[in-house]
Design a protein around this motif. Structure first.
Motif, PDB file in Angstrom:
ATOM      1  N   ASN A 220       7.776  -7.771  73.213  1.00  0.00           N
ATOM      2  CA  ASN A 220       7.394  -9.148  72.861  1.00  0.00           C
ATOM      3  C   ASN A 220       7.860 -10.140  73.919  1.00  0.00           C
ATOM      4  O   ASN A 220       7.341 -11.263  73.978  1.00  0.00           O
ATOM      5  CB  ASN A 220       7.918  -9.525  71.474  1.00  0.00           C
TER       6      ASN A 220
ATOM      7  N   HIS B 246       4.655  -9.724  76.044  1.00  0.00           N
ATOM      8  CA  HIS B 246       3.419  -9.899  75.259  1.00  0.00           C
ATOM      9  C   HIS B 246       3.824 -10.533  73.931  1.00  0.00           C
ATOM     10  O   HIS B 246       3.877  -9.842  72.903  1.00  0.00           O
ATOM     11  CB  HIS B 246       2.740  -8.553  75.004  1.00  0.00           C
TER      12      HIS B 246
ATOM     13  N   LYS C 284       2.827  -9.774  69.962  1.00  0.00           N
ATOM     14  CA  LYS C 284       1.859  -8.672  69.875  1.00  0.00           C
ATOM     15  C   LYS C 284       2.464  -7.437  69.183  1.00  0.00           C
ATOM     16  O   LYS C 284       1.738  -6.527  68.790  1.00  0.00           O
ATOM     17  CB  LYS C 284       1.373  -8.278  71.274  1.00  0.00           C
TER      18      LYS C 284
END
Ligand code: 4NP
Length: 150
Positions: A110, A113, A116
């Motif tokens: 995370n 991203h 996600k």
């Protein structure tokens, strides 16, 4: 006060030793980095040979690390606890004594991203290329983590 970061996976022989070594290589020595596994299968062992080799190829020595199991006390010692996958997340959260402890636990990908909830795949049963792939993912995530600590 300096920050303390713990990297956690299942066995503490493949993924979290890499995350530990990579982050340590990117931050000032005043930041304490460690790793642990939620399972107790490999306590006292060196990291997996394939993790040692891929780290060495990138100039990082993780051969001095020894496997240990995650404990409830780690919630007291560490400020941030990065886990590799959802199963690690669930295993660690189960041991959290309170809400403040739960908030220390984060999926490491995370960082690159956000939100996600992507996982670092377990490379244990695969070939060498899996270890290289894991190294590259963790290297990117640790770059972001290290930048926040500067
Ligand atoms: P790690 O990989 O969680 O990345 O250290 C594993 C290593 C060993 C086992 C499972 C996962 N094992 O079942 O022994």
């Amino acid at each position: 006060m300096s920050h303390k970061v713990l990297m956690v996976c299942l066995g503490n022989i493949c993924r979290s030793p890499l995350a530990h070594g990579i982050l340590e290589s990117k931050v000032h020595h005043s930041i304490f980095v460690d790793s642990a596994g939620t399972a107790g299968y490999h306590i006292g062992e060196l990291p997996d040979k394939r993790s040692i080799a891929v780290a060495k190829n990138h100039g990082i020595d993780i051969s001095k690390q020894r496997c240990r199991q995650f404990t409830k006390n780690d919630f007291t010692t560490f400020d941030t606890i990065y886990v590799m996958d959802q199963s690690n997340f669930d295993n660690v959260i189960k041991l959290a004594p309170n809400e403040k402890s739960k908030q220390k636990v984060k999926l490491i990908l995370n960082e690159i991203h956000p939100n996600k909830n992507l996982e670092v795949p377990d490379p244990y049963y695969g070939g060498t290329s899996g270890f290289e792939e894991v190294f590259n993912m963790l290297d990117k995530a640790c770059e972001v983590i290290a930048a926040k600590m500067k």
